[in-house]
Scaffold this active site. Structure first.
Site, PDB file in Angstrom:
ATOM      1  N   GLU A 226      54.988  35.791  31.533  1.00  0.00           N
ATOM      2  CA  GLU A 226      53.902  34.986  31.960  1.00  0.00           C
ATOM      3  C   GLU A 226      54.317  34.276  33.480  1.00  0.00           C
ATOM      4  OE1 GLU A 226      49.483  32.847  31.855  1.00  0.00           O
ATOM      5  OE2 GLU A 226      51.170  32.817  29.575  1.00  0.00           O
ATOM      6  N   LYS A 242      46.215  36.129  28.464  1.00  0.00           N
ATOM      7  CA  LYS A 242      45.645  36.048  27.439  1.00  0.00           C
ATOM      8  C   LYS A 242      45.462  36.710  26.068  1.00  0.00           C
ATOM      9  CE  LYS A 242      45.124  32.552  25.963  1.00  0.00           C
ATOM     10  NZ  LYS A 242      46.216  31.513  24.817  1.00  0.00           N
TER      11      LYS A 242
END
Length: 418
Positions: A226, A242
């Site tokens: 990420e 997410k």
């Protein structure tokens, strides 16, 4: 706060491994020259202090402008860039949020920066990479025995984790928050050489920021996919992740069809947009990609791309204050979510849910330290969790955290039930 150079840590010297985010063009031909560290007990503004240190060492962090045309010197002794790590605690200080429980790895500072220079000739590329401490050729040590791990000891039970999820749902019901990321910690004693296990963690599939960084008596390894913040070619980019499912055809269909996961994801994308919009020197914020499904090790995860052009002055300190800790590992609103995290989590997040990466003359690239482990002289530490919304099921959230931990534990050499 500490500055230094050419000191030696307590771990054996490993083969060279680049710090997370280091550019491929410099790997194997740069060495550490000086370093900085700050801990939460030191006081002051860590964002400003580390920016001052990097600026004093020749890095353009006061005004990160349009760097596409910048020519980086590459001669011997020129600055290649700097590895930068910022803990979850330092992020809370920068954001003005509540501090949680102390880190279970107190030997690791809360901000750590190491400046690298290019070298020429036969100088070996030694430095604070791998479990070695900050710099300097060291005498060869006798090989250690292979890494052997004890039993993993979670800091809370599955039932306590589920209770924390329920407590967040109650806070959402009261209107205190919209979403909170709940994270658990586990650790195991070890004997032998930790470095091969750290290498395996850093090499996990999908690790955009795979690498190892260390200091005096500690090391961290990350397999993070990420992007917390990247500055390149005149744009600031963040890529929040997410939403998780097993990396199967059915898991992919379930992730794409899940209204709960999509709602949770969009909430964090909005938070990321707001974080960027608050920064001076940026133009209109754009969502370039929404809810794209990517693979990390044995999991599907949903990722979006949010960016904005740099149109004025923008400094590293402002970027850190706005974006650390990341929205995908805190919640919304961020400050209220940090208060819930401090209230519920019994063990500090330490190196996890933080930032690590590279600050170069021509770019900046920091990953969010999910899928990250730390070692000190006695134990290996790992963290995992997930975002909680009103629709979250406590048992499902406990299972998701275990699924995120499993590839890390296997890489370290643990036998984990599938």
């Amino acid at each position: 706060m500490v500055h230094g150079s050419r000191s030696i840590g307590h771990f054996p010297t490993p083969p060279f491994v680049a710090p997370p985010g280091a550019p491929a063009s410099c790997q194997g031909r740069h060495r550490a020259s000086t370093w900085f560290q700050w801990s939460r007990c030191d006081g002051g503004d860590p964002a400003e202090l580390v920016a001052e240190f990097l600026a004093d060492n020749g890095l353009r962090v006061r005004n990160i402008d349009r760097t596409a045309g910048h020519v980086r010197p590459i001669g011997a002794g020129s600055i290649c860039g700097a590895a930068l790590y910022v803990s979850a605690d330092a992020g809370c200080v920068m954001a003005g949020g509540a501090l949680g429980a102390p880190s279970p790895v107190p030997s690791i500072p809360d901000v750590y920066a190491v400046v690298y220079e290019h070298f020429a000739g036969d100088v070996p590329p030694v430095g604070p990479v791998g479990p070695v401490g900050p710099v300097g050729p060291v005498a060869p040590l006798a090989p250690l025995s292979p890494l052997s791990l004890g039993e993993w000891e979670p800091s809370w039970t599955p039932a306590e984790h589920a209770d924390a999820v329920s407590a967040v749902r109650s806070a959402i019901g009261r209107g205190d928050v919209y979403q909170v990321n709940v994270v658990g910690h586990t650790s195991a004693s070890y004997t032998g050489d930790p470095f091969p296990g750290l290498q395996r963690v850093a090499a996990l599939p999908g690790a955009r920021y795979g690498g190892v960084l260390s200091g005096d008596g500690w090391a961290l390894a990350t397999a993070s996919p990420e992007t917390l913040v990247e500055v390149r070619d005149g744009r600031v980019i963040t890529r929040p992740i997410k939403g998780t499912r097993p990396a199967t055809a059915q898991g992919r269909r379930e992730l794409l069809a899940s209204a709960k996961e999509r709602a949770e994801h969009v909430m964090i994308v909005d938070l990321s947009r707001n974080d960027l919009a608050r920064l001076p020197g940026l133009g209109p914020v754009e969502v370039e990609e929404l809810f794209a499904v990517r693979r990390w090790s044995g999991l599907w995860q949903a990722e979006s791309v949010v960016s904005a052009p740099i149109v004025g002055e923008l400094g590293l300190a402002s970027l850190l204050r706005a974006l650390v800790p990341g929205g995908s590992v805190t919640g919304a609103p961020k400050i209220a979510a940090l208060a819930e995290i401090a209230r519920l989590e019994p063990v500090g997040r330490g190196v996890s849910m933080a930032a690590v990466g590279w600050v170069g003359p021509g770019h900046l690239d920091l990953g969010l330290t999910i899928r990250t482990v730390a070692v000190d002289g006695a134990r290996v530490h790992a963290w995992a969790g997930g975002g909680i919304t009103w629709d979250s099921d406590p048992e499902d959230e406990v299972a998701e955290a275990a699924a995120k931990l499993a590839p890390i534990q296997r890489a370290l050499g643990s036998v984990v039930p599938r």
